[in-house]
Design an enzyme around this catalytic site. Structure first.
Site, short mmCIF file in Angstrom:
data_model
loop_
_atom_site.label_atom_id
_atom_site.label_comp_id
_atom_site.label_asym_id
_atom_site.label_seq_id
_atom_site.Cartn_x
_atom_site.Cartn_y
_atom_site.Cartn_z
N ASP A 208 0.84 -1.19 0.00
CA ASP A 208 0.00 0.00 0.00
C ASP A 208 0.87 1.25 0.00
OD1 ASP A 208 0.26 1.16 3.02
OD2 ASP A 208 0.39 -1.02 3.01
N ASP A 210 1.53 4.60 2.16
CA ASP A 210 1.28 5.03 3.53
C ASP A 210 0.45 6.31 3.53
OD1 ASP A 210 1.84 4.16 6.22
OD2 ASP A 210 2.97 6.01 6.47
#
Length: 268
Positions: A208, A210
């Site tokens: 992902d 952040d």
């Protein structure tokens, strides 16, 4: 104790379920119990020890992992090299979900973790200037490339305490420092391997972006559900990379990590 394994891997059940003739070994350590029993099996003719750092059902949060017991267990089993994959977030736009990063540095932002084997009266100051093994890093990079996976050959991984994720302000700070990756487990795991003079390599699986990048409206805030979804998508890819690496790690190879203790002891 006769060595039971040559190579150690910290990971989950997705790894050792592919081993032949798995032997479950319980290891007692001076630091308490490791995260789980150790699964020992054979990969490409090499004896490999697999230990899920969070426990096989992921019941141990990162700040509660008994890192010293985990590393000591690997040492007791005779492990001479450690592969340490982990799920991680990206702090930079060019490091994308699905990419792999072979970290060469870390920044410790944890607190309250038991992070040394040397608590006196004998004192050692072990230098982590270059904490990851250059030999293992090169093998990892070449193997990741061979599987057609986007790889970043270097990267700094900032380690936060968890179990919470970063605020937007914290994440923007980490990004502004130029660090590439964020995770909750690489410290003190990698440093403790260094204190035992066991060469270690990290492969960060980017799950992902952040939360700092969220502030600019480009990505959604990170959630545990999304992290685990992408991590499971990566499980087969990292398994192939690790198994390929195991076949290529030279027996008894020379590494600067093996000399980490040569000048670390304080003598008066």
């Amino acid at each position: 104790m006769k060595p039971l394994a040559e190579i150690g891997v910290f990971g989950g059940s997705g790894f050792y379920s592919f081993l032949d003739k798995v032997e479950e070994v319980k290891v007692d350590t001076p630091y308490g119990a490791p995260s789980d029993t150790v699964s020992i099996g054979e990969v490409n003719g090499r004896r490999v020890a697999f230990l899920p750092r969070h426990g096989r059902k992921h019941t141990i949060p990162p700040h509660k992992i008994n890192y010293r017991a985990n590393l000591w267990a690997m040492k007791e089993l005779g492990v001479q090299a450690i592969i340490s994959p982990c799920a991680a977030g990206s702090l930079q736009r060019h490091v994308k979900p699905g990419d792999f990063v072979v970290a060469d540095q870390y920044v410790d932002r944890t607190h309250g973790r038991a992070d040394t084997f040397y608590e006196g009266p004998t004192v050692h100051h072990v230098s982590p200037a270059d904490p990851y093994c250059p030999v293992l890093r090169q093998i990892a990079i070449e193997e990741i490339r061979a599987h057609g996976i986007p790889v970043h050959e270097r990267g700094t991984i900032v380690v936060i305490n968890g179990p919470r994720f970063s605020t937007k302000a914290e994440s923007k700070w980490f990004t502004s420092m130029g660090w590439e990756v964020i995770n909750m487990t690489q410290y003190p795991e990698a440093y403790l391997a260094l204190e035992l003079a066991i060469p270690v390599v990290n492969i960060s699986l980017i799950t992902d972006y952040d939360s700092g990048l969220v502030a600019e409206g480009e990505v959604k805030p990170v959630t545990a559900e999304e992290v685990m979804h992408v991590f499971h998508q990566n499980a087969e890819r990292i398994r192939k990379v690790i198994f390929g690496m195991i076949a290529k790690i030279p027996p008894n190879f020379e590494s600067p990590i093996r000399h980490a203790l040569d000048y670390a002891k304080v003598t008066v």
